[in-house]
Design a protein around this motif. Structure first.
Motif, PDB file in Angstrom:
ATOM      1  N   SER B   2       7.145  15.988 -18.741  1.00 49.01           N
ATOM      2  CA  SER B   2       8.578  16.053 -18.478  1.00 49.01           C
ATOM      3  C   SER B   2       9.366  15.418 -19.620  1.00 49.01           C
ATOM      4  O   SER B   2      10.535  15.696 -19.799  1.00 49.01           O
ATOM      5  CB  SER B   2       8.905  15.357 -17.172  1.00 49.01           C
ATOM      6  OG  SER B   2       8.531  14.007 -17.257  1.00 49.01           O
ATOM      7  N   ALA B 173       6.685  -0.137   3.608  1.00 55.64           N
ATOM      8  CA  ALA B 173       6.352   0.608   4.815  1.00 55.64           C
ATOM      9  C   ALA B 173       6.437   2.115   4.609  1.00 55.64           C
ATOM     10  O   ALA B 173       6.136   2.888   5.505  1.00 55.64           O
ATOM     11  CB  ALA B 173       7.289   0.187   5.946  1.00 55.64           C
ATOM     12  N   GLU B 174       6.854   2.534   3.401  1.00 59.12           N
ATOM     13  CA  GLU B 174       6.992   3.964   3.152  1.00 59.12           C
ATOM     14  C   GLU B 174       5.626   4.625   3.034  1.00 59.12           C
ATOM     15  O   GLU B 174       4.693   4.057   2.470  1.00 59.12           O
ATOM     16  CB  GLU B 174       7.774   4.200   1.853  1.00 59.12           C
ATOM     17  CG  GLU B 174       9.260   4.002   1.977  1.00 59.12           C
ATOM     18  CD  GLU B 174       9.948   5.145   2.727  1.00 59.12           C
ATOM     19  OE1 GLU B 174       9.357   6.238   2.827  1.00 59.12           O
ATOM     20  OE2 GLU B 174      11.073   4.928   3.207  1.00 59.12           O
ATOM     21  N   ASP B 175       5.554   5.847   3.537  1.00 61.58           N
ATOM     22  CA  ASP B 175       4.286   6.581   3.500  1.00 61.58           C
ATOM     23  C   ASP B 175       3.741   6.752   2.093  1.00 61.58           C
ATOM     24  O   ASP B 175       2.553   6.613   1.865  1.00 61.58           O
ATOM     25  CB  ASP B 175       4.468   7.961   4.133  1.00 61.58           C
ATOM     26  CG  ASP B 175       4.371   7.901   5.636  1.00 61.58           C
ATOM     27  OD1 ASP B 175       4.099   6.801   6.153  1.00 61.58           O
ATOM     28  OD2 ASP B 175       4.572   8.934   6.289  1.00 61.58           O
ATOM     29  N   TYR B 176       4.645   7.047   1.151  1.00 58.84           N
ATOM     30  CA  TYR B 176       4.090   7.355  -0.165  1.00 58.84           C
ATOM     31  C   TYR B 176       3.573   6.121  -0.879  1.00 58.84           C
ATOM     32  O   TYR B 176       2.644   6.218  -1.683  1.00 58.84           O
ATOM     33  CB  TYR B 176       5.061   8.156  -1.024  1.00 58.84           C
ATOM     34  CG  TYR B 176       6.365   7.505  -1.340  1.00 58.84           C
ATOM     35  CD1 TYR B 176       7.480   7.738  -0.568  1.00 58.84           C
ATOM     36  CD2 TYR B 176       6.488   6.664  -2.441  1.00 58.84           C
ATOM     37  CE1 TYR B 176       8.684   7.154  -0.862  1.00 58.84           C
ATOM     38  CE2 TYR B 176       7.684   6.083  -2.746  1.00 58.84           C
ATOM     39  CZ  TYR B 176       8.779   6.330  -1.945  1.00 58.84           C
ATOM     40  OH  TYR B 176       9.960   5.735  -2.252  1.00 58.84           O
ATOM     41  N   ALA B 179       0.298   5.750   0.581  1.00 55.70           N
ATOM     42  CA  ALA B 179      -0.577   6.763  -0.004  1.00 55.70           C
ATOM     43  C   ALA B 179      -1.049   6.333  -1.388  1.00 55.70           C
ATOM     44  O   ALA B 179      -2.216   6.501  -1.731  1.00 55.70           O
ATOM     45  CB  ALA B 179       0.150   8.102  -0.084  1.00 55.70           C
ATOM     46  N   TYR B 193       5.457  -0.118 -11.699  1.00 57.53           N
ATOM     47  CA  TYR B 193       5.904   1.224 -12.069  1.00 57.53           C
ATOM     48  C   TYR B 193       6.593   1.946 -10.916  1.00 57.53           C
ATOM     49  O   TYR B 193       7.755   2.321 -11.007  1.00 57.53           O
ATOM     50  CB  TYR B 193       4.720   2.049 -12.588  1.00 57.53           C
ATOM     51  CG  TYR B 193       5.114   3.444 -13.004  1.00 57.53           C
ATOM     52  CD1 TYR B 193       5.904   3.645 -14.128  1.00 57.53           C
ATOM     53  CD2 TYR B 193       4.716   4.553 -12.267  1.00 57.53           C
ATOM     54  CE1 TYR B 193       6.288   4.920 -14.505  1.00 57.53           C
ATOM     55  CE2 TYR B 193       5.094   5.834 -12.646  1.00 57.53           C
ATOM     56  CZ  TYR B 193       5.879   6.004 -13.766  1.00 57.53           C
ATOM     57  OH  TYR B 193       6.256   7.272 -14.141  1.00 57.53           O
ATOM     58  N   HIS B 194       5.872   2.102  -9.804  1.00 63.42           N
ATOM     59  CA  HIS B 194       6.416   2.937  -8.731  1.00 63.42           C
ATOM     60  C   HIS B 194       7.600   2.303  -8.036  1.00 63.42           C
ATOM     61  O   HIS B 194       8.536   2.991  -7.651  1.00 63.42           O
ATOM     62  CB  HIS B 194       5.334   3.255  -7.700  1.00 63.42           C
ATOM     63  CG  HIS B 194       4.264   4.129  -8.248  1.00 63.42           C
ATOM     64  ND1 HIS B 194       3.072   3.638  -8.709  1.00 63.42           N
ATOM     65  CD2 HIS B 194       4.226   5.449  -8.456  1.00 63.42           C
ATOM     66  CE1 HIS B 194       2.344   4.625  -9.166  1.00 63.42           C
ATOM     67  NE2 HIS B 194       3.014   5.740  -9.030  1.00 63.42           N
ATOM     68  N   LEU B 198      10.537   3.125 -11.010  1.00 59.36           N
ATOM     69  CA  LEU B 198      11.053   4.374 -10.441  1.00 59.36           C
ATOM     70  C   LEU B 198      12.146   4.139  -9.401  1.00 59.36           C
ATOM     71  O   LEU B 198      13.149   4.824  -9.386  1.00 59.36           O
ATOM     72  CB  LEU B 198       9.912   5.179  -9.817  1.00 59.36           C
ATOM     73  CG  LEU B 198       8.940   5.837 -10.790  1.00 59.36           C
ATOM     74  CD1 LEU B 198       7.853   6.562 -10.026  1.00 59.36           C
ATOM     75  CD2 LEU B 198       9.672   6.809 -11.689  1.00 59.36           C
ATOM     76  N   GLN B 199      11.942   3.162  -8.534  1.00 62.05           N
ATOM     77  CA  GLN B 199      12.876   3.000  -7.423  1.00 62.05           C
ATOM     78  C   GLN B 199      14.047   2.073  -7.742  1.00 62.05           C
ATOM     79  O   GLN B 199      15.135   2.259  -7.236  1.00 62.05           O
ATOM     80  CB  GLN B 199      12.141   2.459  -6.185  1.00 62.05           C
ATOM     81  CG  GLN B 199      11.143   3.417  -5.605  1.00 62.05           C
ATOM     82  CD  GLN B 199      11.818   4.577  -4.915  1.00 62.05           C
ATOM     83  OE1 GLN B 199      12.971   4.510  -4.531  1.00 62.05           O
ATOM     84  NE2 GLN B 199      11.090   5.666  -4.761  1.00 62.05           N
ATOM     85  N   ASP B 278      20.726   8.760 -11.545  1.00 56.83           N
ATOM     86  CA  ASP B 278      19.316   8.501 -11.274  1.00 56.83           C
ATOM     87  C   ASP B 278      18.997   8.674  -9.794  1.00 56.83           C
ATOM     88  O   ASP B 278      17.944   9.160  -9.435  1.00 56.83           O
ATOM     89  CB  ASP B 278      18.990   7.069 -11.708  1.00 56.83           C
ATOM     90  CG  ASP B 278      17.551   6.935 -12.088  1.00 56.83           C
ATOM     91  OD1 ASP B 278      17.133   7.652 -13.002  1.00 56.83           O
ATOM     92  OD2 ASP B 278      16.849   6.133 -11.450  1.00 56.83           O
ATOM     93  N   VAL B 281      18.331  12.315  -8.117  1.00 58.71           N
ATOM     94  CA  VAL B 281      17.016  12.956  -8.185  1.00 58.71           C
ATOM     95  C   VAL B 281      16.305  12.876  -6.846  1.00 58.71           C
ATOM     96  O   VAL B 281      15.573  13.774  -6.449  1.00 58.71           O
ATOM     97  CB  VAL B 281      16.158  12.290  -9.285  1.00 58.71           C
ATOM     98  CG1 VAL B 281      14.836  12.977  -9.423  1.00 58.71           C
ATOM     99  CG2 VAL B 281      16.904  12.314 -10.601  1.00 58.71           C
ATOM    100  N   LYS B 282      16.558  11.777  -6.118  1.00 56.96           N
ATOM    101  CA  LYS B 282      15.836  11.553  -4.858  1.00 56.96           C
ATOM    102  C   LYS B 282      16.182  12.598  -3.813  1.00 56.96           C
ATOM    103  O   LYS B 282      15.416  12.863  -2.921  1.00 56.96           O
ATOM    104  CB  LYS B 282      16.178  10.169  -4.307  1.00 56.96           C
ATOM    105  CG  LYS B 282      15.431   9.059  -4.988  1.00 56.96           C
ATOM    106  CD  LYS B 282      15.773   7.741  -4.313  1.00 56.96           C
ATOM    107  CE  LYS B 282      16.016   6.694  -5.359  1.00 56.96           C
ATOM    108  NZ  LYS B 282      16.567   5.473  -4.813  1.00 56.96           N
ATOM    109  N   ARG B 283      17.395  13.109  -3.881  1.00 60.33           N
ATOM    110  CA  ARG B 283      17.815  14.022  -2.807  1.00 60.33           C
ATOM    111  C   ARG B 283      17.365  15.452  -3.080  1.00 60.33           C
ATOM    112  O   ARG B 283      17.054  15.826  -4.178  1.00 60.33           O
ATOM    113  CB  ARG B 283      19.337  13.958  -2.655  1.00 60.33           C
ATOM    114  CG  ARG B 283      19.723  12.876  -1.666  1.00 60.33           C
ATOM    115  CD  ARG B 283      21.194  12.608  -1.703  1.00 60.33           C
ATOM    116  NE  ARG B 283      21.429  11.247  -2.130  1.00 60.33           N
ATOM    117  CZ  ARG B 283      22.299  10.915  -3.074  1.00 60.33           C
ATOM    118  NH1 ARG B 283      22.974  11.823  -3.708  1.00 60.33           N
ATOM    119  NH2 ARG B 283      22.479   9.649  -3.380  1.00 60.33           N
TER     120      ARG B 283
END
Lengths: 305, 283
Positions: B2, B173-176, B179, B193-194, B198-199, B278, B281-283
């Motif tokens: 990307s 508590a988020e699924d991802y 994961a 990082y995540h 990212l958040q 930024d 992008v989430k939506r």
């Protein structure tokens, strides 16, 4: 049950409890099951029957207090047995007549014990495909990241280089039958449909090359046609990868199609263990609850028929 | 993959898609940054610039923004004044975001009594009235812009840490995120990082720019209140306003005052715009 020496997953007498405002409640009550390599074990049950909790315990992902309070979980990975709960009794102590757990110490221990097993030993696909993909990363990056995490454990000389890893990531998207894998590679989850998200999730999970995959109601919230695709896809990939699977659902039809053996759970207890062949046999004697489930799905006639 | 796609065309597309306020504010911010970056190259001697024969000259071709009560070029002083807040502000913003984000992540990850006690200390610092605390520090220690920047950085760490901590806790508590753990990603990578990158990057960028504008604001305020900021004869936007407020002509104080208002407004709008871009992008 298969014997303990060959099984990938072996859970014995698992007990999970949670503190609620009305006192302590036992969510999973002495549940036992085991999965042989390449086998698909179905866990059938209604919401709140403890089916998800028993599999989350396997991954060490239970967060509430006190959580896992007893039992044994053995995970065989690369020919080595890992007893996940062998240290548990050291973290339990009695206080005012109730068994309590040293939460922090246990959490630390759990993370240490699971560090080498997450991903390669066991991994999971969750219920809601949209929420289980990272919304801020492209699908390709996410598959790639699984591969990178897997390769990080290998000795240096056998590691795949970056280029080979991205080629593999693209291959995974092809394997989960994405129509345009190259486009999907650069797409964000919100640009994909629910079914595509779940297939991407399957790619992310299987790219870890786990010895056991936990599929926690992977088809809930998908259309009937998409459901069938996802189930077929899972079955094919599991066979190709020789990966065992714990398939959790309340849909008895999917279960009959996918699973080799089925355990039926309710209120945190295992009610019945049957092979799928047996479950398909309409004439055989069934536990009343299993019978209700079969009736609800229209698999056997009701009483007044 | 990307990353390769980011090209000239994409920049133009983003530019066209953004709102007018974002376009205007980014122009101003760009100009201020340019001034800040070229500043060390400009040699300026504030004493040699004094020329009483050209006091209070109106803006003309030779002095675009006129001259002040001591005959110094307002335009040149305005340009040189950027130096006063530019690097200190950037450093303060950067470290506030870095340390605040780090501390917040640590609190959120650890949880338990360790996390709670760090959070409590941070909240205690957060209750200090910033302006009063800064004035207090500047009366005790010899005031300098670096000190002001350091204290502002320190004062903003708690609020940033608190927001980040809440974010880390809710994301846990988020699924991802679960994961990611289940797929065997390293916990440090997930946190740094995540979650943080990212958040929280939108939030941290917004805070960084906010702290930067706060340093400019506080420098102005302190210069006006008393001689706490950059000292004469060296120029800063704050002391330019403060020194010439009794001046006969309007431009010596009006121009830096407008510059301060426009820059702070532009910085806030710019930070907001970047963060919103930024988050979209989430939506």
């Amino acid at each position: 049950m298969s014997d303990h020496t060959t099984s990938v997953v072996d859970v014995r007498d698992l007990v999970i409890e949670f503190d609620t405002p009305r006192g302590r409640s036992r969510v999973v009550d002495e549940v036992s099951f085991s999965v042989s390599p390449g086998e698909v074990l179905g866990i059938l049950g209604e919401s709140g029957s403890g089916k998800t909790m028993s599999t989350q315990a396997l991954l060490g992902l239970i967060d509430g207090y006190p959580g896992v309070m007893g039992g044994q979980i053995d995970l065989t990975f690369q020919g080595e047995r890992h007893s996940l709960l062998s240290e548990l009794p050291h973290f339990l102590f009695e206080k005012r007549g109730q068994l309590e757990k040293q939460e922090r110490g246990w959490r630390k221990h759990r993370f240490k014990a699971m560090a080498s097993l997450w991903g390669r030993g066991a991994t999971a696909i969750f219920q809601n495909p949209r929420r289980s993909l990272d919304p801020l990363m492209t699908v390709g990056q996410q598959v790639l990241e699984s591969i990178t995490a897997r390769e990080a454990h290998k000795p240096d000389d056998t590691k795949l280089n970056k280029e080979a890893q991205s080629i593999e990531a693209l291959e995974w998207l092809e394997r989960v039958k994405m129509v345009n894998p190259k486009r999907v590679f650069g797409s964000y989850p919100h640009e994909l449909s629910g079914g595509m998200c779940q297939r991407a999730m399957i790619a992310v999970a299987l790219a870890c090359k786990p010895s056991v995959l936990i599929a926690d109601e992977p088809t809930t919230g998908l259309d009937a046609t998409v459901r069938a695709q996802v189930v077929h896809l899972l079955q094919d990939l599991i066979r190709d990868e020789r990966c065992a699977m714990l398939y959790i659902t309340h849909d008895i039809r999917e279960m009959l199609y996918l699973a080799d053996r089925v355990i039926v759970m309710r209120h945190g207890k295992v009610l019945e263990r049957v092979s799928t062949e047996d479950l398909k046999d309409r004439s055989s004697e069934r536990h009343p609850y299993t019978r209700t489930l079969l009736e609800a799905a229209g698999m056997i006639g009701g009483d007044n028929e | 993959m990307s990353k390769i796609k980011v090209s000239k065309i994409k920049v133009i597309k983003i530019w066209r898609a953004s709102s007018l306020s974002f376009q205007l504010s980014s122009l101003v911010v760009f100009a201020v940054f340019l001034c800040g970056l070229v500043n060390p190259l400009i040699s300026y001697d504030p004493v040699l610039d004094v020329d009483l024969s050209r006091r209070d000259l109106a803006p003309s071709l030779s002095f675009v923004m006129g001259t002040d009560g001591q005959g110094r070029s307002v335009g040149l002083r305005l340009l040189k004044g950027v130096e006063a807040f530019f690097f200190p502000g950037l450093i303060a913003g950067f470290f506030a975001a870095l340390i605040g984000g780090g501390l917040g992540a640590i609190c959120g990850y650890l949880g338990g009594w360790v996390g709670r006690s760090i959070a409590a200390i941070l909240e205690l610092i957060d209750t200090l009235p910033r302006m009063v605390f800064l004035v207090l520090i500047c009366t005790i220690y010899p005031p300098s812009i670096l000190l002001i920047a350091m204290i502002s950085c320190l004062l903003f760490i708690p609020s940033i840490a608190t927001v980040v901590r809440r974010k880390v806790e809710s994301l846990g508590a988020e699924d991802y995120i679960l994961a990611h753990v289940a797929h065997g990603f390293h916990p440090l990578k997930i946190i740094s990082y995540h979650i943080l990158w990212l958040q929280c990057r939108a939030l941290l960028t917004r805070q960084l720019i906010f702290v930067f504008s706060y340093v400019l604001f506080i420098e102005t305020a302190l210069s006006y209140l008393g001689d706490y900021g950059v000292q004469e004869p060296y120029p800063s936007w704050g002391n330019m306003v403060a020194q010439s407020r009794i001046s006969v002509a309007a431009w010596p104080w009006a121009i830096p005052a407008v510059a301060i208002i426009v820059t702070i407004a532009a910085l806030l709008a710019f930070g907001d715009g970047i963060a919103r871009r930024d988050e979209e992008v989430k939506r």
